[in-house]
Design an enzyme around this catalytic site. Structure first.
Site, PDB file in Angstrom:
ATOM      1  N   ASP A  54       4.780  -4.047   3.473  1.00  0.00           N
ATOM      2  CA  ASP A  54       3.877  -3.737   2.365  1.00  0.00           C
ATOM      3  C   ASP A  54       3.802  -2.225   2.166  1.00  0.00           C
ATOM      4  O   ASP A  54       4.346  -1.465   2.966  1.00  0.00           O
ATOM      5  CB  ASP A  54       2.479  -4.315   2.616  1.00  0.00           C
ATOM      6  N   ASP A  56       1.176   0.855   1.667  1.00  0.00           N
ATOM      7  CA  ASP A  56      -0.199   1.347   1.669  1.00  0.00           C
ATOM      8  C   ASP A  56      -0.234   2.668   0.923  1.00  0.00           C
ATOM      9  O   ASP A  56       0.661   3.506   1.081  1.00  0.00           O
ATOM     10  CB  ASP A  56      -0.675   1.553   3.109  1.00  0.00           C
ATOM     11  N   ASP A 133      -2.880   6.804  13.687  1.00  0.00           N
ATOM     12  CA  ASP A 133      -2.622   6.533  15.102  1.00  0.00           C
ATOM     13  C   ASP A 133      -1.347   7.193  15.640  1.00  0.00           C
ATOM     14  O   ASP A 133      -1.395   8.028  16.535  1.00  0.00           O
ATOM     15  CB  ASP A 133      -2.641   5.020  15.394  1.00  0.00           C
TER      16      ASP A 133
HETATM   17  P1  ATP Z   1       2.792  -2.623   8.987  1.00  0.00           P
HETATM   18  O1  ATP Z   1       4.240  -2.581   8.806  1.00  0.00           O
HETATM   19  O2  ATP Z   1       2.353  -3.583  10.034  1.00  0.00           O
HETATM   20  O3  ATP Z   1       2.012  -2.747   7.717  1.00  0.00           O
HETATM   21  P2  ATP Z   1       1.538  -0.054   9.085  1.00  0.00           P
HETATM   22  O4  ATP Z   1       1.822   1.157   9.906  1.00  0.00           O
HETATM   23  O5  ATP Z   1       1.649   0.094   7.616  1.00  0.00           O
HETATM   24  O6  ATP Z   1       2.462  -1.208   9.630  1.00  0.00           O
HETATM   25  P3  ATP Z   1      -1.162  -0.867   8.569  1.00  0.00           P
HETATM   26  O7  ATP Z   1      -2.055  -1.680   9.417  1.00  0.00           O
HETATM   27  O8  ATP Z   1      -0.728  -1.389   7.262  1.00  0.00           O
HETATM   28  O9  ATP Z   1       0.099  -0.542   9.476  1.00  0.00           O
HETATM   29  O10 ATP Z   1      -1.882   0.537   8.392  1.00  0.00           O
HETATM   30  C1  ATP Z   1      -1.429   1.551   7.512  1.00  0.00           C
HETATM   31  C2  ATP Z   1      -1.583   2.913   8.158  1.00  0.00           C
HETATM   32  O11 ATP Z   1      -2.953   3.161   8.463  1.00  0.00           O
HETATM   33  C3  ATP Z   1      -0.864   3.080   9.474  1.00  0.00           C
HETATM   34  O12 ATP Z   1       0.473   3.419   9.325  1.00  0.00           O
HETATM   35  C4  ATP Z   1      -1.666   4.189  10.144  1.00  0.00           C
HETATM   36  O13 ATP Z   1      -1.313   5.445   9.630  1.00  0.00           O
HETATM   37  C5  ATP Z   1      -3.083   3.859   9.689  1.00  0.00           C
HETATM   38  N1  ATP Z   1      -3.770   3.003  10.667  1.00  0.00           N
HETATM   39  C6  ATP Z   1      -3.846   1.652  10.659  1.00  0.00           C
HETATM   40  N2  ATP Z   1      -4.564   1.183  11.691  1.00  0.00           N
HETATM   41  C7  ATP Z   1      -4.967   2.258  12.381  1.00  0.00           C
HETATM   42  C8  ATP Z   1      -5.755   2.455  13.554  1.00  0.00           C
HETATM   43  N3  ATP Z   1      -6.263   1.422  14.217  1.00  0.00           N
HETATM   44  N4  ATP Z   1      -5.963   3.729  13.970  1.00  0.00           N
HETATM   45  C9  ATP Z   1      -5.445   4.777  13.275  1.00  0.00           C
HETATM   46  N5  ATP Z   1      -4.708   4.668  12.196  1.00  0.00           N
HETATM   47  C10 ATP Z   1      -4.463   3.431  11.726  1.00  0.00           C
HETATM   48 MG    MG Z   2       1.165  -1.434   6.167  1.00  0.00          MG
END
Ligand code: ATP
Ligand code: MG
Length: 410
Positions: A54, A56, A133
């Site tokens: 996805d 963001d 993170d």
């Molecule tokens: P995915 O491919 O699973 O979507 P993602 O890295 O995009 O991986 P998301 O949960 O969609 O993960 O979160 C988007 C962004 O928000 C992350 O890349 C990170 O920068 C931030 N983020 C998400 N969860 C946390 C957390 N628990 N602590 C700090 N930053 C976070």
């Molecule tokens: Mg994501």
């Protein structure tokens, strides 16, 4: 802080892979005078040449304002406010730059354990980067200026295949222990390594996961086991002692069930790659099976009622750690209850093979056969029986009956 800025051409990013909806949102925010970027998995995975799950979006536009710009949107979350913008085929998350740091202000709240309990303190991109993170998750991409902005050497870590927290690992884990699972998940998904500092942080703080809301842990478990890298997720969780925290079945020091798990997760990953349906219930039936196995040994003498009570208890206990939605808990119990029917062969076995959940129960039996003793004969019998026509089924039943009678007489 001066970021490194790269042109997207350098990474061969194909804009056709970006969601049109995400591009439209960014363009609309730009036109309204705001900054807007793709951040997190969307850009991380594209740089790695993977198809993002996805996209963001992060912007300096505040939630209420985003809400006004997009009719199809709503604000969600209290602890962590963000906006969901809904389209026919996807929902895109837009967040506002947050100011991080541990200096407590009005809208960031940290409890006595160092945990962030509320974080709605708007900031600049420079501040926003620090509260993400991992370094590989804090890369920003503006698809219109073609700029990739990297404050934390995330690009280098992507190249070196390293999972690194921004800042001190132990502190970042304490702020939000779910980050343990995130670190392990990305190590599993990308086949990256975890450094000693993170390993130490995990070891020290892993039991804090038990204080996290079950719904959040459930979401993470789903992401770990249902997105094509279940086997690696299991290996990582095991290696850092986190599996036993999430699924405290028993101290399986000898890893009796490792073979069962590995086989199950390999199958799951195969199915994912073939775009086949994956059932959450089945995954949980697998994850919790050792507990059922040790609580009650399945035999022809088993007391159905007692068995049902004991498996219901297994599910109930797990729900206090990772929630399990109701719609799956009945499926899980069915798969387990049906295991008894494999050892109680009789006339009813014919209808059993025609029942709705036979397939799942049978697949589960095949997995059990990987590491449980004395299942081979029965598994082979059922494999033959299930595909046989009615007449052959009757013959197979009769032969088995005679064989069992002989056994009893001797
Ligand atoms: P995915 O491919 O699973 O979507 P993602 O890295 O995009 O991986 P998301 O949960 O969609 O993960 O979160 C988007 C962004 O928000 C992350 O890349 C990170 O920068 C931030 N983020 C998400 N969860 C946390 C957390 N628990 N602590 C700090 N930053 C976070
Ligand atoms: Mg994501």
């Amino acid at each position: 802080m001066t970021p490194e800025i790269y042109n997207d051409k350098r990474f061969g990013i194909n804009q056709n892979h970006i969601s049109k909806n995400a591009l439209n949102i960014i363009s609309k925010l730009h036109k309204s005078g705001f900054e807007a970027y793709i951040v997190g998995g969307g850009i991380r995975d594209m740089i790695k040449g993977l198809k993002p799950k996805d996209f963001d979006i992060v912007t300096d536009c505040e939630p209420e304002e985003i809400r006004k710009i997009f009719r199809n949107s709503r604000i969600i979350g209290r602890r962590f406010k963000l906006v969901h913008i809904a389209f026919d085929d996807e929902i895109i998350e837009a967040t506002t730059f947050r100011a991080g740091g541990t200096n407590t202000t009005e809208s960031i709240e940290i409890n006595e354990k160092g945990r962030i309990v509320r974080d709605n303190n708007w900031g600049t991109q420079e501040e926003d980067v620090l509260r993400r993170d991992l370094t590989i998750n804090s890369i920003y991409y503006d698809p219109f200026s073609h700029e990739i902005i990297d404050y934390t050497k995330g690009i280098k870590d992507l190249k070196d295949k390293k999972i690194r927290f921004i800042g001190n690992s132990g502190e970042r884990i304490l702020e939000d222990p779910v980050r343990i699972l995130r670190a392990l998940r990305f190590a599993a998904k990308l086949n990256f390594s975890i450094d000693q500092e993170i390993a130490d942080g995990i070891k020290e703080h892993k039991t804090q996961l038990l204080e996290m809301p079950p719904a959040r842990l459930y979401e993470e478990v789903i992401k770990m086991f249902m997105t094509g890298h279940a086997e690696q997720s299991f290996i990582q969780l095991k290696a850092y002692g986190v599996f036993d925290v999430l699924f405290p079945h028993f101290r399986d020091e000898d890893g009796i069930f490792d073979k069962f798990y590995l086989e199950a997760f390999r199958e799951t990953d195969k199915r994912f790659k073939l775009n086949k349906k994956l059932n959450v219930g089945f995954i949980f039936a697998v994850l919790l099976w050792p507990k059922v196995f040790f609580d009650s040994s399945i035999s022809t003498q088993i007391n159905f009622k007692r068995f049902y009570r004991s498996i219901a208890e297994v599910v109930r206990k797990q729900q206090m750690i990772t929630s399990i939605p109701k719609k799956y808990s009945s499926f899980i119990k069915d798969v387990w209850m049906n295991q008894v029917r494999f050892s109680r062969v009789g006339k009813k076995s014919i209808n059993f093979t025609k029942s709705l959940r036979f397939r799942a129960a049978y697949d589960f039996l095949l997995l059990r056969n990987v590491n449980e003793q004395n299942l081979e004969v029965s598994t082979n019998w059922w494999t033959e029986f299930k595909t046989a026509n009615y007449d052959k089924k009757i013959r197979l039943l009769n032969t088995l009956k005679k064989k069992n009678a002989r056994k009893q007489n001797s």
